[in-house]
Design an enzyme around this catalytic site. Structure first.
Site, PDB file in Angstrom:
ATOM      1  N   ARG A  24       0.837  -1.210   0.000  1.00  0.00           N
ATOM      2  CA  ARG A  24       0.000   0.000   0.000  1.00  0.00           C
ATOM      3  C   ARG A  24       0.871   1.260   0.000  1.00  0.00           C
ATOM      4  O   ARG A  24       0.515   2.273  -0.590  1.00  0.00           O
ATOM      5  CB  ARG A  24      -0.934  -0.004   1.216  1.00  0.00           C
ATOM      6  CG  ARG A  24      -2.111  -0.960   1.067  1.00  0.00           C
ATOM      7  CD  ARG A  24      -3.165  -0.737   2.137  1.00  0.00           C
ATOM      8  NE  ARG A  24      -2.788  -1.367   3.384  1.00  0.00           N
ATOM      9  CZ  ARG A  24      -3.147  -2.607   3.736  1.00  0.00           C
ATOM     10  NH1 ARG A  24      -3.921  -3.323   2.951  1.00  0.00           N
ATOM     11  NH2 ARG A  24      -2.766  -3.105   4.876  1.00  0.00           N
ATOM     12  N   CYS A  45      -5.365 -17.846  16.278  1.00  0.00           N
ATOM     13  CA  CYS A  45      -6.230 -17.598  17.438  1.00  0.00           C
ATOM     14  C   CYS A  45      -7.528 -18.412  17.350  1.00  0.00           C
ATOM     15  O   CYS A  45      -8.190 -18.639  18.363  1.00  0.00           O
ATOM     16  CB  CYS A  45      -6.569 -16.121  17.545  1.00  0.00           C
ATOM     17  SG  CYS A  45      -5.102 -15.073  17.506  1.00  0.00           S
TER      18      CYS A  45
HETATM   19  C1  LIG Z   1      -3.846 -21.544  19.616  1.00  0.00           C
HETATM   20  C2  LIG Z   1      -3.478 -20.105  19.671  1.00  0.00           C
HETATM   21  C3  LIG Z   1      -4.430 -19.168  20.034  1.00  0.00           C
HETATM   22  C4  LIG Z   1      -4.093 -17.828  20.100  1.00  0.00           C
HETATM   23  N1  LIG Z   1      -5.056 -16.930  20.459  1.00  0.00           N
HETATM   24  C5  LIG Z   1      -4.739 -15.619  20.533  1.00  0.00           C
HETATM   25  C6  LIG Z   1      -5.720 -14.664  20.872  1.00  0.00           C
HETATM   26  O1  LIG Z   1      -6.894 -15.006  21.088  1.00  0.00           O
HETATM   27  N2  LIG Z   1      -5.354 -13.368  20.968  1.00  0.00           N
HETATM   28  C7  LIG Z   1      -4.069 -12.958  20.719  1.00  0.00           C
HETATM   29  O2  LIG Z   1      -3.779 -11.760  20.792  1.00  0.00           O
HETATM   30  N3  LIG Z   1      -3.117 -13.852  20.367  1.00  0.00           N
HETATM   31  C8  LIG Z   1      -3.419 -15.158  20.271  1.00  0.00           C
HETATM   32  N4  LIG Z   1      -2.455 -16.054  19.919  1.00  0.00           N
HETATM   33  C9  LIG Z   1      -1.083 -15.572  19.703  1.00  0.00           C
HETATM   34  C10 LIG Z   1      -0.915 -15.034  18.290  1.00  0.00           C
HETATM   35  O3  LIG Z   1      -1.367 -15.985  17.374  1.00  0.00           O
HETATM   36  C11 LIG Z   1       0.556 -14.714  18.061  1.00  0.00           C
HETATM   37  O4  LIG Z   1       0.965 -13.770  19.018  1.00  0.00           O
HETATM   38  C12 LIG Z   1       0.801 -14.145  16.683  1.00  0.00           C
HETATM   39  O5  LIG Z   1       0.395 -15.053  15.696  1.00  0.00           O
HETATM   40  C13 LIG Z   1       2.287 -13.830  16.511  1.00  0.00           C
HETATM   41  O6  LIG Z   1       2.525 -13.395  15.219  1.00  0.00           O
HETATM   42  P1  LIG Z   1       3.955 -13.629  14.546  1.00  0.00           P
HETATM   43  O7  LIG Z   1       3.882 -13.054  13.196  1.00  0.00           O
HETATM   44  O8  LIG Z   1       5.008 -13.179  15.473  1.00  0.00           O
HETATM   45  O9  LIG Z   1       4.091 -15.208  14.473  1.00  0.00           O
HETATM   46  P2  LIG Z   1       3.154 -16.270  13.750  1.00  0.00           P
HETATM   47  O10 LIG Z   1       1.804 -15.717  13.535  1.00  0.00           O
HETATM   48  O11 LIG Z   1       3.275 -17.526  14.530  1.00  0.00           O
HETATM   49  O12 LIG Z   1       3.843 -16.464  12.358  1.00  0.00           O
HETATM   50  C14 LIG Z   1       5.136 -16.942  12.255  1.00  0.00           C
HETATM   51  C15 LIG Z   1       5.273 -17.751  10.976  1.00  0.00           C
HETATM   52  O13 LIG Z   1       6.634 -17.802  10.641  1.00  0.00           O
HETATM   53  C16 LIG Z   1       6.921 -19.043  10.051  1.00  0.00           C
HETATM   54  N5  LIG Z   1       8.359 -19.279  10.163  1.00  0.00           N
HETATM   55  C17 LIG Z   1       9.089 -19.400  11.312  1.00  0.00           C
HETATM   56  N6  LIG Z   1      10.376 -19.570  11.019  1.00  0.00           N
HETATM   57  C18 LIG Z   1      10.489 -19.565   9.677  1.00  0.00           C
HETATM   58  C19 LIG Z   1      11.579 -19.714   8.791  1.00  0.00           C
HETATM   59  N7  LIG Z   1      12.809 -19.880   9.233  1.00  0.00           N
HETATM   60  N8  LIG Z   1      11.321 -19.681   7.473  1.00  0.00           N
HETATM   61  C20 LIG Z   1      10.066 -19.482   7.003  1.00  0.00           C
HETATM   62  N9  LIG Z   1       9.007 -19.344   7.808  1.00  0.00           N
HETATM   63  C21 LIG Z   1       9.215 -19.370   9.120  1.00  0.00           C
HETATM   64  C22 LIG Z   1       6.097 -20.007  10.879  1.00  0.00           C
HETATM   65  O14 LIG Z   1       5.835 -21.187  10.140  1.00  0.00           O
HETATM   66  C23 LIG Z   1       4.835 -19.203  11.171  1.00  0.00           C
HETATM   67  O15 LIG Z   1       3.816 -19.537  10.261  1.00  0.00           O
HETATM   68  C24 LIG Z   1      -2.773 -17.416  19.810  1.00  0.00           C
HETATM   69  C25 LIG Z   1      -1.813 -18.349  19.416  1.00  0.00           C
HETATM   70  C26 LIG Z   1      -2.167 -19.681  19.345  1.00  0.00           C
HETATM   71  C27 LIG Z   1      -1.128 -20.671  18.926  1.00  0.00           C
END
Ligand SMILES: Cc1cc2nc3c(=O)[nH]c(=O)nc-3n(C[C@H](O)[C@H](O)[C@H](O)COP(=O)(O)OP(=O)(O)OC[C@H]3O[C@@H](n4cnc5c(N)ncnc54)[C@H](O)[C@@H]3O)c2cc1C
Length: 556
Positions: A24, A45
Site C-alpha cells: 500500500r 487464534c
Molecule cells: C492456539 C493459539 C491461540 C491464540 N489466540 C490468541 C488470541 O486469542 N489473541 C491474541 O492476541 N493472540 C493469540 N495467539 C497468539 C498469536 O497468534 C501470536 O501472538 C501471533 O500469531 C504472533 O505473530 P507472529 O507473526 O510473530 O508469528 P506467527 O503468527 O506464529 O507467524 C510466524 C510464521 O513464521 C513461520 N516461520 C518461522 N520460522 C520460519 C523460517 N525460518 N522460514 C520461514 N518461515 C518461518 C512459521 O511457520 C509461522 O507460520 C494465539 C496463538 C495460538 C497458537
C-alpha cells in the site's frame, strides 16, 4: 531508481501485515514472503475453536492465500519455503523449499516475523504419540484426527494460560472429560488471584478436574498400551487418551542468533522502537521480539496477535521512510471460557509492588447494563492506580458479558496516560440494553477519584483488622444471614442515622455492604458525624473472591 526488495520471513500475523502495508505504501517495491508452513495469514487464534467444532471448516481459518496476495497486492508469497540462514554481509537468505533445491534470495530489507515455538519440556515420555502442542493448522488437524480415530473420552491439558483454558473449554464442548494442570497456584497468571476466582469456580462447575500447584513429571503408555498415563509432581497419576501442552512459547530466534543479531536474556530478538535490530537492514516483529512495557519501561516479551500486527504494519512504514515508532506494550489480553470473560490491561499488583509504585486498588461489581433491562449480568472489576497522581496503571474484569468493552476503554485510557479523574468524567455511550448512565468504567473511576480526593478512605479484605477496627455491615438482615461477615456489627443502612450512638467514636470502622454503594452512603453519613469510617472495597462480592472458605472451588 532501483526497486527495493523486502524479504519477509514468516507469513502470518506480523509478516502478512507488513507485506500488505508495504505494498500500500510503495507500488514499486519487490516484496517476497517466505513461509515454511503450508499456509499464510491463517488464524492461529481460531485453532481451539476449530478443534471444538465452533469453527466448522478449515477454509474459515485461512484468511488469505498466496494467490490472493499475488492478485491483490502483487506480492510473491512462497509457502513451504524454510529460511535456514541469513548472510548479513551478502544480504541474502538461504532458502530450503519443500520441493526443489536450496537457493539464496537477495534482500535490501529483511523483516523477521518467525513467531514462537510451543515449549515442550524434556520430560520422560514427552514424544509419545497422543501428546500435542497447538500452533498451526496442521497441529489442529492432527488433534482433531486423534480425537476422532481414538474415540477420546478424556484429555489432560497442561497449562492454565489462555490457550490452555480455551482448549479445556473446547474439549469439554466435545464431551471430553478434562484434567487441567497448572504449576502455579492459579490459572491466568497475569491476573490477580481474587479476580481469577470466578473463572476458577466456572471451570470446576463445568466438571473440569482443575489441579493447581501441580506439575507433570512424566508420561507413560498404560500397561494395556491403549492410553497414556500422566504422573504429576504429587505422585498422583491420571489415565488419559491425549495430552495438550499449553505451557507457553519460546521465541523462534535461532535464525537471528546464528547470524549475530542481538538476543535478549529470554531469547527474544532485541529491537529499538523502530523494530530495527542491531543490523540496520534487518527488522523483527511479533512473538520473536523483546518489547518495552509502556508503564514500566522494562523489556519484556508479549506473544499476542495485536502487537505483532501493529509492529508488522509499522515496519512497512519505516521501510518506506515514514517517521514512526512503537509505543510499547501494556499487556492487554482477554480469555473467554466456561461462560465467562476474563480480561486485563496494564500492571497487576505483583508488577506494581516489584516496581515500587505507590498504588491503590478499588473494586466494583456493577451490572453490564441497567438492572431493569432483562438479562443484566455482574461484571467484577478491579482498578489499580498510582496514588501520587491518580494515573490509571491497570484494570482487570471478569463477567459473563460486557467485560471486553470496559477493559478496552481503560486500555485506551492507560495508553493516553489518563487518571482516575478521566475515567470518572469519561463520556461513554448508553442505552438500557448496553450500559448505564454511570457506566462501570465511570463507576470504578468515581470510587477511585473519591478516594484520591480524600472523601472515601479505602480498606481491603486483606487488611481487615478485627482487633483495631470494627466491621460495620449495613446490609439487610436477610443478606447478613445468608452471607455473615467476620467480626461485624450489623446496622442496616436505613436504620443507621437513628442508631449512630451504638458505634464507637474512638475506633476505625470498616463499612461493608453487598458491592459498596450502600457502604459509601453510610461512610458519608458517619464521617460527617465524626466517625473514622472507611470502605471495605468491593463489599461482600469481593470478599467472596478473597476468602477461601467462601469459594465455590478451591483447587490444588
Ligand atoms: C492456539 C493459539 C491461540 C491464540 N489466540 C490468541 C488470541 O486469542 N489473541 C491474541 O492476541 N493472540 C493469540 N495467539 C497468539 C498469536 O497468534 C501470536 O501472538 C501471533 O500469531 C504472533 O505473530 P507472529 O507473526 O510473530 O508469528 P506467527 O503468527 O506464529 O507467524 C510466524 C510464521 O513464521 C513461520 N516461520 C518461522 N520460522 C520460519 C523460517 N525460518 N522460514 C520461514 N518461515 C518461518 C512459521 O511457520 C509461522 O507460520 C494465539 C496463538 C495460538 C497458537
Amino acid at each position: 531508481m532501483k526497486k527495493q526488495t523486502t524479504v519477509i520471513v514468516g507469513g502470518v500475523a506480523g509478516g502478512a501485515s507488513c507485506a500488505a502495508r508495504l505494498r500500500r505504501n510503495d507500488e514499486n517495491a519487490n516484496i517476497t514472503v517466505l513461509e515454511r508452513g503450508p499456509h499464510v495469514s491463517f488464524a492461529n487464534c481460531g485453532l481451539p475453536y476449530f478443534i471444538g467444532g465452533i469453527i466448522e471448516k478449515e477454509e474459515d481459518l485461512l484468511l488469505a492465500s498466496p494467490e490472493f496476495f499475488k492478485r491483490r497486492f502483487d506480492i510473491d508469497v512462497r509457502t513451504g519455503h524454510d529460511v535456514i540462514a541469513i548472510n548479513r554481509e551478502a544480504r541474502t537468505v538461504r532458502v530450503k523449499p519443500v520441493v526443489g533445491d536450496e537457493y539464496d534470495q537477495a534482500y535490501d530489507h529483511l523483516v523477521l516475523s518467525p513467531g514462537a515455538q510451543p515449549i515442550r519440556p524434556p520430560l520422560p515420555g514427552i514424544d509419545l504419540p497422543g501428546i500435542f502442542s497447538l500452533r498451526t493448522v496442521p497441529d489442529s488437524k492432527q488433534i482433531k484426527q486423534w480425537i476422532a480415530e481414538h474415540g477420546v473420552k478424556h484429555a489432560v491439558v497442561v497449562g492454565g494460560g489462555f490457550i490452555g483454558l480455551e482448549m479445556a473449554e473446547n474439549l469439554h464442548i466435545l464431551g471430553i472429560g478434562v484434567t487441567l494442570v497448572e504449576r502455579r497456584a492459579q490459572v491466568m497468571a497475569a491476573i490477580d488471584p481474587e479476580m481469577v476466582q470466578p473463572m476458577t469456580n466456572a471451570i470446576c462447575a463445568a466438571g473440569v478436574d482443575l489441579r493447581t500447584r501441580t506439575e507433570v513429571s512424566r508420561f507413560d503408555r498404560s500397561t494395556d498400551q491403549k492410553s497414556l498415563e500422566v504422573t504429576f509432581s504429587d505422585g498422583q497419576t491420571v489415565r488419559t487418551d491425549m495430552v495438550i501442552l499449553a505451557i507457553g512459547v519460546r521465541p523462534d530466534s535461532g535464525l537471528a542468533e546464528d547470524c549475530g543479531l542481538a538476543i535478549g536474556p529470554r531469547g527474544h530478538i532485541v529491537v529499538d522502537s523502530r523494530m530495527t535490530t542491531n543490523d540496520p537492514n534487518i527488522f523483527a516483529v511479533g512473538d520473536v521480539v523483546e518489547v518495552t512495557c509502556a508503564l514500566t519501561n522494562q523489556r519484556t516479551g508479549l506473544p499476542l496477535a495485536g502487537p505483532a500486527n501493529r509492529q508488522g504494519r509499522l515496519v512497512a512504514d519505516i521501510i518506506t521512510g515514514k517517521r514512526r515508532g512503537f509505543r510499547g506494550v501494556q499487556g492487554t489480553a482477554i480469555c473467554g471460557a466456561f461462560g465467562l470473560t476474563l480480561a486485563t490491561t496494564g500492571l497487576n499488583e505483583r508488577a506494581l509492588r516489584n516496581m515500587k509504585i505507590p498504588y491503590e486498588v478499588v473494586y466494583a461489581h456493577p451490572r453490564n447494563h441497567v438492572g431493569y433491562y432483562p438479562g443484566a449480568q455482574t461484571i467484577n472489576m478491579k482498578l489499580l492506580y498510582d496514588t501520587t497522581n491518580g494515573r490509571v496503571m491497570g484494570a482487570q474484569a471478569v463477567g459473563a458479558d460486557g467485560v471486553e468493552r470496559r477493559i478496552d476503554v481503560i486500555a485506551m485510557a492507560i495508553q493516553m496516560k489518563a487518571s482516575v479523574f478521566d475515567l470518572e468524567e469519561a463520556e461513554l455511550c448508553y442505552a438500557p440494553q448496553y450500559g448505564a448512565a454511570k457506566d462501570p468504567v465511570n463507576l470504578v473511576g468515581m470510587v477511585a477519584a473519591n478516594a484520591m480526593r480524600g472523601d472515601l478512605p479505602i480498606t481491603h479484605w486483606s487488611d481487615i483488622g478485627c482487633q483495631t477496627a470494627l466491621v460495620l455491615d449495613v446490609r439487610t438482615a436477610e443478606e447478613v444471614k445468608s452471607d455473615p461477615m467476620p467480626c461485624g456489627k450489623h446496622i442496616p443502612i436505613d436504620e443507621l442515622r437513628a442508631r449512630l450512638g451504638e458505634l464507637p467514636q474512638d475506633k476505625a470502622i470498616q463499612v461493608v455492604c453487598g458491592v459498596g454503594i450502600r457502604a459509601y452512603n453510610a461512610i458519608c453519613l458517619l464521617r460527617q458525624h465524626g466517625y473514622q469510617a472507611s470502605l471495605l472495597s468491593g463489599g461482600v462480592s469481593t470478599w467472596m473472591h478473597f476468602n477461601p472458605a467462601a469459594r465455590a472451588c478451591s483447587p490444588g
